[in-house]
Design a protein around this motif. Structure first.
Motif, PDB file in Angstrom:
ATOM      1  N   GLY A 264       0.811  -1.211   0.000  1.00  0.00           N
ATOM      2  CA  GLY A 264       0.000   0.000   0.000  1.00  0.00           C
ATOM      3  C   GLY A 264       0.843   1.259   0.000  1.00  0.00           C
ATOM      4  N   GLU A 265       0.289   2.325   0.591  1.00  0.00           N
ATOM      5  CA  GLU A 265       0.934   3.639   0.541  1.00  0.00           C
ATOM      6  C   GLU A 265       1.805   3.876   1.769  1.00  0.00           C
ATOM      7  OE1 GLU A 265      -0.214   8.359  -0.180  1.00  0.00           O
ATOM      8  OE2 GLU A 265      -1.798   6.846  -0.039  1.00  0.00           O
ATOM      9  N   PHE A 266       2.984   4.466   1.544  1.00  0.00           N
ATOM     10  CA  PHE A 266       3.889   4.804   2.640  1.00  0.00           C
ATOM     11  C   PHE A 266       4.853   5.884   2.177  1.00  0.00           C
ATOM     12  CE2 PHE A 266       6.083   1.707   0.133  1.00  0.00           C
ATOM     13  CZ  PHE A 266       7.431   1.989   0.225  1.00  0.00           C
ATOM     14  N   GLU A 267       5.499   6.536   3.136  1.00  0.00           N
ATOM     15  CA  GLU A 267       6.499   7.561   2.824  1.00  0.00           C
ATOM     16  C   GLU A 267       7.871   6.901   2.797  1.00  0.00           C
ATOM     17  OE1 GLU A 267       6.787  11.923   4.484  1.00  0.00           O
ATOM     18  OE2 GLU A 267       8.029  10.630   5.715  1.00  0.00           O
ATOM     19  N   LEU A 268       8.466   6.832   1.616  1.00  0.00           N
ATOM     20  CA  LEU A 268       9.754   6.166   1.466  1.00  0.00           C
ATOM     21  C   LEU A 268      10.885   6.986   2.078  1.00  0.00           C
ATOM     22  CD1 LEU A 268      11.475   3.863   0.290  1.00  0.00           C
ATOM     23  CD2 LEU A 268      11.579   5.145  -1.850  1.00  0.00           C
ATOM     24  N   MET A 269      10.928   8.277   1.780  1.00  0.00           N
ATOM     25  CA  MET A 269      12.004   9.106   2.329  1.00  0.00           C
ATOM     26  C   MET A 269      11.599  10.575   2.340  1.00  0.00           C
ATOM     27  SD  MET A 269      14.887   9.367  -0.722  1.00  0.00           S
ATOM     28  CE  MET A 269      15.854  10.665   0.032  1.00  0.00           C
ATOM     29  N   ARG A 270      12.322  11.317   3.182  1.00  0.00           N
ATOM     30  CA  ARG A 270      12.246  12.784   3.203  1.00  0.00           C
ATOM     31  C   ARG A 270      13.652  13.308   2.960  1.00  0.00           C
ATOM     32  NH1 ARG A 270       8.264  15.130   7.900  1.00  0.00           N
ATOM     33  NH2 ARG A 270       6.424  13.894   7.385  1.00  0.00           N
ATOM     34  N   TYR A 271      13.731  14.490   2.377  1.00  0.00           N
ATOM     35  CA  TYR A 271      15.052  15.051   2.117  1.00  0.00           C
ATOM     36  C   TYR A 271      14.971  16.570   2.142  1.00  0.00           C
ATOM     37  CZ  TYR A 271      13.210  15.678  -2.617  1.00  0.00           C
ATOM     38  OH  TYR A 271      12.435  16.043  -3.689  1.00  0.00           O
ATOM     39  N   ARG A 272      16.126  17.193   2.228  1.00  0.00           N
ATOM     40  CA  ARG A 272      16.218  18.654   2.190  1.00  0.00           C
ATOM     41  C   ARG A 272      17.442  19.034   1.382  1.00  0.00           C
ATOM     42  NH1 ARG A 272      18.416  22.994   4.818  1.00  0.00           N
ATOM     43  NH2 ARG A 272      19.785  21.609   5.989  1.00  0.00           N
ATOM     44  N   THR A 273      17.290  20.060   0.549  1.00  0.00           N
ATOM     45  CA  THR A 273      18.413  20.539  -0.248  1.00  0.00           C
ATOM     46  C   THR A 273      18.332  22.060  -0.348  1.00  0.00           C
ATOM     47  OG1 THR A 273      19.512  20.421  -2.402  1.00  0.00           O
ATOM     48  CG2 THR A 273      17.132  20.159  -2.397  1.00  0.00           C
ATOM     49  N   SER A 274      19.485  22.691  -0.383  1.00  0.00           N
ATOM     50  CA  SER A 274      19.527  24.161  -0.448  1.00  0.00           C
ATOM     51  C   SER A 274      20.498  24.654  -1.525  1.00  0.00           C
ATOM     52  CB  SER A 274      19.930  24.732   0.918  1.00  0.00           C
ATOM     53  OG  SER A 274      21.163  24.175   1.333  1.00  0.00           O
ATOM     54  N   ASP A 275      20.907  23.740  -2.404  1.00  0.00           N
ATOM     55  CA  ASP A 275      21.903  24.090  -3.427  1.00  0.00           C
ATOM     56  C   ASP A 275      21.241  24.155  -4.807  1.00  0.00           C
ATOM     57  OD1 ASP A 275      24.551  24.660  -4.227  1.00  0.00           O
ATOM     58  OD2 ASP A 275      24.767  22.618  -4.979  1.00  0.00           O
ATOM     59  N   ASN A 276      21.506  25.238  -5.551  1.00  0.00           N
ATOM     60  CA  ASN A 276      21.001  25.410  -6.923  1.00  0.00           C
ATOM     61  C   ASN A 276      19.490  25.214  -7.028  1.00  0.00           C
ATOM     62  OD1 ASN A 276      23.602  25.896  -7.960  1.00  0.00           O
ATOM     63  ND2 ASN A 276      24.002  23.694  -8.131  1.00  0.00           N
ATOM     64  N   ILE A 277      18.747  25.968  -6.215  1.00  0.00           N
ATOM     65  CA  ILE A 277      17.283  25.871  -6.241  1.00  0.00           C
ATOM     66  C   ILE A 277      16.748  26.623  -7.461  1.00  0.00           C
ATOM     67  CG2 ILE A 277      15.155  26.336  -4.976  1.00  0.00           C
ATOM     68  CD1 ILE A 277      17.036  24.308  -3.652  1.00  0.00           C
ATOM     69  N   ASN A 278      15.908  25.930  -8.232  1.00  0.00           N
ATOM     70  CA  ASN A 278      15.279  26.531  -9.410  1.00  0.00           C
ATOM     71  C   ASN A 278      13.921  27.095  -8.986  1.00  0.00           C
ATOM     72  OD1 ASN A 278      14.497  27.273 -11.956  1.00  0.00           O
ATOM     73  ND2 ASN A 278      14.219  25.190 -12.723  1.00  0.00           N
ATOM     74  N   LEU A 279      13.851  28.402  -8.805  1.00  0.00           N
ATOM     75  CA  LEU A 279      12.624  29.026  -8.317  1.00  0.00           C
ATOM     76  C   LEU A 279      11.563  29.011  -9.413  1.00  0.00           C
ATOM     77  CD1 LEU A 279      14.213  32.082  -6.480  1.00  0.00           C
ATOM     78  CD2 LEU A 279      13.408  29.940  -5.474  1.00  0.00           C
ATOM     79  N   PRO A 280      10.370  28.474  -9.125  1.00  0.00           N
ATOM     80  CA  PRO A 280       9.346  28.366 -10.175  1.00  0.00           C
ATOM     81  C   PRO A 280       8.758  29.712 -10.598  1.00  0.00           C
ATOM     82  CG  PRO A 280       8.527  27.539  -8.081  1.00  0.00           C
ATOM     83  CD  PRO A 280       9.960  27.828  -7.877  1.00  0.00           C
ATOM     84  N   PHE A 281       8.719  30.694  -9.675  1.00  0.00           N
ATOM     85  CA  PHE A 281       8.133  31.995 -10.008  1.00  0.00           C
ATOM     86  C   PHE A 281       9.057  33.123  -9.575  1.00  0.00           C
ATOM     87  CE2 PHE A 281       4.333  29.349  -9.824  1.00  0.00           C
ATOM     88  CZ  PHE A 281       3.647  29.778 -10.952  1.00  0.00           C
ATOM     89  N   LYS A 282       9.057  34.182 -10.366  1.00  0.00           N
ATOM     90  CA  LYS A 282       9.781  35.396 -10.020  1.00  0.00           C
ATOM     91  C   LYS A 282       8.753  36.528  -9.934  1.00  0.00           C
ATOM     92  CE  LYS A 282      14.381  37.195 -10.749  1.00  0.00           C
ATOM     93  NZ  LYS A 282      15.604  37.114 -11.558  1.00  0.00           N
ATOM     94  N   VAL A 283       8.799  37.281  -8.844  1.00  0.00           N
ATOM     95  CA  VAL A 283       7.835  38.355  -8.606  1.00  0.00           C
ATOM     96  C   VAL A 283       8.585  39.681  -8.545  1.00  0.00           C
ATOM     97  CG1 VAL A 283       6.032  39.232  -7.083  1.00  0.00           C
ATOM     98  CG2 VAL A 283       6.353  36.767  -7.325  1.00  0.00           C
ATOM     99  N   HIS A 284       8.133  40.637  -9.339  1.00  0.00           N
ATOM    100  CA  HIS A 284       8.720  41.991  -9.337  1.00  0.00           C
ATOM    101  C   HIS A 284       7.662  42.961  -8.809  1.00  0.00           C
ATOM    102  CE1 HIS A 284      12.234  40.759 -11.700  1.00  0.00           C
ATOM    103  NE2 HIS A 284      11.394  40.027 -12.416  1.00  0.00           N
TER     104      HIS A 284
END
Length: 426
Positions: A264-284
């Motif tokens: 069935g359904e389960f959470e395999l893993m969690r992770y965190r990253t802070s390098d080279n983040i591709n921001l989906p939106f830019k707001v001006h």
């Protein structure tokens, strides 16, 4: 280890009380109510009074409390408290005061199984459901047949999975879900950008298959000489957390994620990253205060992802001063309106194509104030969902299923990026 376990409601009434050792008396429950629940100054989840340590977790309208007189592993006790919540939600749907009062007999049964003389035992919900049922509808023969399976599963190496699972169609679904957090300064500098991700899996596989799971992990690909030239699209994972089915020894030695999945359904893993983040939106944002009676807004939003992709349910909350009398605004796409209760302009765009940009222009009229205070300018916050896109660049390279019957299995992978704490100062 754990000497006693209590569940309180918000008023401090004891709903569940269970003593596991003789070093505490039941009257200890009153001390926690007086010293912690009634004392609003207490914020720490661990309180030591005398020689007794109180570990508590707040969930819904409940206090989940574990007590010990020993120098116990704090992380283990908190993990146990959260496991109790997970098991409760699995059984009752929602784990709150009403659910506890309606199922207190079942909760005592569960506590007797998951704790033995204060030591945590098997807390896997799927295994517990095999022999602790809310309704006793099984025949005597079925109970006798299941008892043998229960013994093997509860004491075996894979307590999270039965060995006799069968499916006509063997499938595995993987969802990579990322929450992107951003704090952008008024000058356009990134003050904070990171991604918190989780990989959810739904496994409908027969038998006891062993799965191997591969990501474009930078450390793994750099170890393999054949992949050293292809490391431009790799991701550097800062930290990660796995489901108990993952063989950590193999991950530590060669960074391969190998596991026998639960059914069935389960959470395999969690992770965190802070390098080279591709921001989906830019707001001006351009916000100009004209005297003391007017503020002009011009907000430009651009999607940085591919034009083949779409974002859904995009919402921008643009703050206005507390003394705003009214707002007139127009948007090139979607709907924008002033919400006085939130002191903000709410701009909703149901569908946002990649590489496109939209603009909101508006004007806020302010009422005169006897004591003029400078506007603090709270940040613009944003909410969105983008399918088949990851801000971290994480990709599932492969999922291999090995089973003794060598059956064919179908694998599906889906990616989704949503807003975590996405804020832009102006």
């Amino acid at each position: 280890m754990i000497s006693a376990f209590f569940i309180y409601n918000q008023k401090g009434e004891v709903l569940i009380s269970r003593l596991y050792r003789q070093d505490l008396k039941r009257s200890i429950a009153d001390i926690f109510r007086i010293q912690v629940i009634s004392n609003t100054d207490v914020r720490s989840p661990i309180i030591t009074l005398g020689s007794t340590s109180f570990f508590h977790v707040r969930h819904e309208n409940l206090y989940i409390v574990a007590l010990t007189k020993w120098n116990a592993n704090a992380a283990l006790i908190f993990e146990f408290c959260y496991r109790v919540i997970t098991v409760g939600r699995s059984y009752f749907g929602k784990f709150d005061e009403e659910a506890v009062k309606a199922n207190f007999v079942l909760i005592y049964e569960l506590l007797d199984e998951v704790l033995d003389f204060g030591y945590p035992q098997n807390s896997e919900a799927d295994t517990l459901k095999m022999y602790i049922t809310t309704e006793s509808v099984k025949s005597e023969r079925a109970v006798m047949e299941d008892s043998a399976k229960i013994t093997i599963q509860a004491t075996g190496a894979t307590s999270w999975r039965r060995s006799d699972v069968k499916y006509r169609k063997n499938e595995a679904f993987i969802d990579v879900i990322e929450s992107v957090n951003l704090l952008l300064s008024a000058q356009g500098n990134v003050l904070r950008a990171d991604v918190a991700g989780q990989i959810m899996m739904r496994a409908y596989l027969s038998g006891t298959p062993e799965c191997k799971f591969g990501l474009n992990d930078k450390v793994l690909l750099e170890k393999d000489p054949s992949n050293r030239r292809k490391t431009s699209n790799t991701v550097e994972i800062d930290d990660c957390q796995f489901h108990q089915c993952v063989k950590l020894g193999k991950f530590d030695s060669d960074r391969t994620i190998s596991f026998i999945p639960p059914d069935g359904e389960f959470e395999l893993m969690r992770y965190r990253t802070s390098d080279n983040i591709n921001l989906p939106f830019k707001v001006h944002p351009v916000v100009i205060e004209i005297g003391k009676s007017k503020i002009e807004y011009r907000i430009l939003v651009k999607a940085n992802f591919s034009s083949k992709l779409y974002a859904n349910n995009v919402v921008l909350n643009i703050p206005t001063p507390l003394n705003t009398a009214g707002v007139t605004c127009t948007a090139s796409s979607g709907k924008a309106k002033y919400v006085p209760a939130e002191n903000s302009i709410v701009w909703k765009i149901p569908r946002f194509q990649g590489q496109s940009e939209f603009t909101l222009t508006g004007e806020a009229n302010l009422t005169a104030m006897t004591h003029k205070k400078a506007w603090s300018r709270p940040p613009i916050s944003m909410d969105f969902q983008v399918l088949m896109f990851t801000s971290s660049g994480l990709l599932v390279r492969f999922l291999k299923v090995f089973e003794k019957n060598n059956y064919q299995s179908v694998k599906w992978v889906r990616y989704m990026t949503k807003a975590g704490n996405y804020q832009i100062r102006f």
